[in-house]
Design a protein around this motif. Structure first.
Motif, mmCIF file in Angstrom:
data_model
loop_
_atom_site.group_PDB
_atom_site.id
_atom_site.type_symbol
_atom_site.label_atom_id
_atom_site.label_comp_id
_atom_site.label_asym_id
_atom_site.label_seq_id
_atom_site.Cartn_x
_atom_site.Cartn_y
_atom_site.Cartn_z
ATOM 1 N N GLN A 234 21.803 27.585 52.308
ATOM 2 C CA GLN A 234 22.456 27.345 53.600
ATOM 3 C C GLN A 234 21.444 27.272 54.732
ATOM 4 N N PHE B 98 18.300 26.250 54.487
ATOM 5 C CA PHE B 98 17.594 24.972 54.347
ATOM 6 C C PHE B 98 18.465 23.827 54.886
ATOM 7 N N LEU B 99 19.733 23.848 54.496
ATOM 8 C CA LEU B 99 20.681 22.817 54.921
ATOM 9 C C LEU B 99 20.765 22.739 56.437
ATOM 10 N N ARG B 100 20.864 23.911 57.074
ATOM 11 C CA ARG B 100 21.034 23.946 58.523
ATOM 12 C C ARG B 100 19.738 23.622 59.252
ATOM 13 N N GLU B 101 18.620 24.190 58.782
ATOM 14 C CA GLU B 101 17.415 24.173 59.613
ATOM 15 C C GLU B 101 16.487 22.991 59.393
ATOM 16 N N VAL B 102 16.600 22.315 58.251
ATOM 17 C CA VAL B 102 15.685 21.201 58.013
ATOM 18 C C VAL B 102 16.229 19.945 58.696
ATOM 19 N N ASP B 103 15.342 19.279 59.412
ATOM 20 C CA ASP B 103 15.729 18.109 60.187
ATOM 21 C C ASP B 103 15.349 16.847 59.423
ATOM 22 N N ALA B 104 16.356 16.210 58.812
ATOM 23 C CA ALA B 104 16.131 14.960 58.086
ATOM 24 C C ALA B 104 17.460 14.233 57.993
ATOM 25 N N ALA C 98 18.911 13.116 55.486
ATOM 26 C CA ALA C 98 19.682 13.708 54.395
ATOM 27 C C ALA C 98 18.966 14.963 53.907
ATOM 28 N N VAL C 99 19.707 16.072 53.856
ATOM 29 C CA VAL C 99 19.170 17.327 53.348
ATOM 30 C C VAL C 99 20.010 17.700 52.118
ATOM 31 N N MET C 100 19.336 17.963 51.001
ATOM 32 C CA MET C 100 20.038 18.103 49.728
ATOM 33 C C MET C 100 19.729 19.417 49.035
ATOM 34 N N MET D 179 26.790 16.787 58.674
ATOM 35 C CA MET D 179 26.708 17.990 59.502
ATOM 36 C C MET D 179 26.195 17.616 60.887
ATOM 37 N N LYS E 141 23.702 14.539 60.432
ATOM 38 C CA LYS E 141 22.853 14.247 59.277
ATOM 39 C C LYS E 141 23.719 14.340 58.016
ATOM 40 N N PHE E 142 23.262 13.694 56.944
ATOM 41 C CA PHE E 142 23.969 13.797 55.672
ATOM 42 C C PHE E 142 23.541 15.086 54.973
ATOM 43 N N VAL F 125 23.972 17.138 51.121
ATOM 44 C CA VAL F 125 24.341 16.910 49.719
ATOM 45 C C VAL F 125 24.318 18.235 48.969
#
Lengths: 421, 421
Positions: free
Chosen positions: A357, A359-365, A367-369, B116, B410-411, B413
């Motif tokens: 969670q 990584f999902l929230r904090e990484v700026d890209a 698409a975050v997987m 998100m 952002k997407f 996954v």
């Protein structure tokens, strides 16, 4: 033609494109689909004509000494024509985004306010010598109700004009102004500059090609640009990551199609799992022919990993080569990604809920997987249907751009004579 | 400072702003709200300090001979301070857009894909000498998780630095880097150029001010610009329109606040209703002091309407003055709007279902309204909460921009080790 004449020609085309776009915006879904399917039919019956025109480009290209890879992209082979036909049929089958209304709400003043999805207007496409883009891009723009001004690589000029000519014949047969789809018949590089100056008639520029082209377009356009710089994608193997999933995802992300933007370019491994993960991953990657460039710790763990040069970190290799780095913790991995990533695709392999969670929230890209291959960052895989590009900047679109991203929303108001107090 | 030094200073600030924005993006809603409310508290307790700093700007302004209207906008009166405090409290009360996830769908490959909502990053605000914008804009950017680089009019420099200083004190008290909100301490006009060159650190530029400023920013920025040109808004009175509703809406749209962008600048009247509508509307508008400039037919129907010059059509008057034109039908009205409108607000008064729907679909403007005053085109009236501007271009935002428009999606996954076939 001198620059002045090019300016005049492109301005006249853009102005007609704007007028045609007003008609397109009001077309029914049925008519738009008919146009797409009739164009597919034309590609089937006019195959010989297309091949003849394409052969002119190929002949000039061979004479000029274009590389085999460039000639390959320039060729409208049966396979490429078949994929254009399939693309047209798929786009015809997609739902029409135009006219969709949402968020309708009654306000305290008595008015009801909502948003209606509408076309952007006129799209300017700038791309390299891949003539299939002429049909793919025009089809997406048409379905979204936009006019399109196309400026493909000069090596593909005969092919592009032939393809647009077929589409224009179909448009006229459906009583739509043929200027809805236009190829700029100028091979001089100044044709791009002339297009970037059409702020009065063109709503958005979408460049497709190398970083140099995209930088040139961004720096010379006062029209908004939807751009896709590059894909420097990373895989972070968390302390709690599953080794098998990690190896499988690393292999697929790096080797399934190494020359594309969603392929992996770097792997970050938590120090607590490096000893178990790196040898297992390296074994498969090396067997698949991947060259591994690593930090000191990685080299110590796997002798086949060679020391990376400073310039390797953050490089988009686009070939069977990648960097590997052992990191102290997830914060170090995320800091590395913030520094070296290109806001394209970032993946974590983890079994930890908390870390997934964060990584999902904090990484700026875009698409975050979690626990999935970076190769999934694609309009088709994400369910958008066909895509016109992947945006790695945040305005308007972030990630794969499909039909919806070729539209915008306007506010609509239903009143009964209300006035503001 | 020379230009070189300004470039260095602004680059250093932008880089620190980018780092601070990464921290902001991860802040909880509660902390962001605490910061906004503590800033409101500071404005109350530090009122004397603010007034003293503001007085320095006012003194220089008077010396320079600024117009009373400009001095009025420059002044941080008790009323203006109260409205900043109220703004902060209202923004604290708005829902936090960051972290919202929607469209989560399972794909055939097994991955689950959704979007998100995330902050844009760093916002560059360029505005004229209205120091209240410093607090209003910073508050909206903060709530949306963005860092902000502020460059207000040079006449307001002491006021802007004082206000940003209070906010920075609050940020530090909440363990947030103070560079999340920065005022560029450069009064030289080159400060704007330096800011527009920060493509590496600033994600979007929002200019607020006159058309000249906005054109300058658009032409000199390689950073995406969310712009609001001008409001040339029209009211079309359809053949079937209700006379009372039409007169009421014309009066409110034109006279409630004539100096703002959603005020009416032109009225188009169907020829079949002109004889009944125009005298009734003109009577009230003239009584309210509105000068009416019209076509030949309008002048013939109402002697007080004076002939319009060619340059009057499409002008943004921003005062008690407007053009009036009799049209043959709705198509003529829509063609006029396409030619002279500014894609801001367009209104139809009609009792016809068919015409209401055609107008709604076919007119291209950030807000299209049926039987309601153009004055409703406003973030508050539309239910967005506070607004940071109204976009009249279509990329990213079209119409009033609230908190959501200061974010992107952002997407994301969720996988279980899936790879692409």
């Amino acid at each position: 033609m001198d620059n002045n004449e090019i300016d005049q020609l492109v301005t006249a085309m853009a102005e007609k494109g704007r007028a045609a776009a007003r008609k397109l915006a009001a077309l029914s879904t049925a008519v738009k689909n008919d146009i797409l399917l009739a164009t597919a039919e034309q590609l089937k019956t006019q195959r010989d004509f297309i091949r003849t025109e394409n052969e002119k480009d190929l002949a000039v290209g061979r004479e000029k000494g274009l590389s085999p890879a460039m000639l390959d992209r320039l060729e409208l082979s049966d396979k490429v024509i078949a994929s254009m036909i399939q693309g047209l049929e798929e786009i015809a089958a997609l739902p029409d985004p135009v006219g969709e209304v949402d968020d309708m709400k009654r306000r305290p003043s008595g008015i009801t306010v909502g948003r209606m999805r509408v076309p952007l207007g006129v799209v300017g496409m700038i791309y390299e010598s891949r003539p299939n883009v002429t049909i793919d891009a025009a089809a997406l723009c048409l379905k979204a109700g936009n006019g399109v001004l196309l400026r493909g690589g000069s090596e593909a000029i005969h092919s592009n004009l032939a393809l647009a000519g077929l589409l224009q014949k179909v448009l006229e047969a459906h009583a739509v102004p043929k200027e809805a789809v236009q190829v700029i018949p100028v091979t001089d590089r100044y044709g791009v500059n002339a297009m970037l100056a059409q702020e009065a008639f063109v709503d958005v520029i979408i460049p497709r090609g190398g970083e140099g082209l995209i930088r040139f377009v961004t720096e010379n356009s006062s029209i908004p640009v939807l751009k896709h710089y590059k894909g420097v994608c990373h895989l972070y193997i968390d302390e709690s990551g599953d080794i098998d999933k990690g190896v499988r995802i690393a292999m697929n992300s790096k080797t399934q199609r190494p020359g594309v933007c969603n392929a992996l370019e770097g792997m970050l491994v938590h120090k607590a799992i490096a000893e178990r993960f790196l040898p297992a991953a390296a074994k498969e990657l090396l067997a698949a022919g991947v060259e591994l460039l690593g930090c000191e710790q990685s080299c110590a763990l796997v002798p086949e990993i060679t020391p990376a040069a400073d310039s390797d970190w953050g490089t988009e290799f686009l070939e069977l080569k990648m960097v590997v780095k052992v990191v102290d913790d997830m914060d170090a991995a995320m800091a590395y990604i913030a520094q070296h990533g290109s806001q394209h695709t970032e993946v974590i392999v983890t079994e930890s809920y908390v870390n997934s969670q964060r990584f999902l929230r904090e990484v700026d890209a875009s698409a975050v997987m979690i626990n999935a291959s970076s190769r999934f960052n694609d309009g088709g895989q994400f369910g958008l249907g066909a895509e016109i590009g992947i945006s790695t900047t945040k305005l308007h679109a972030y990630g794969p751009m499909g039909l919806e991203e070729l539209t915008t929303k306007k506010f609509i108001v239903y009143g009964q004579g209300e006035v503001r107090q």
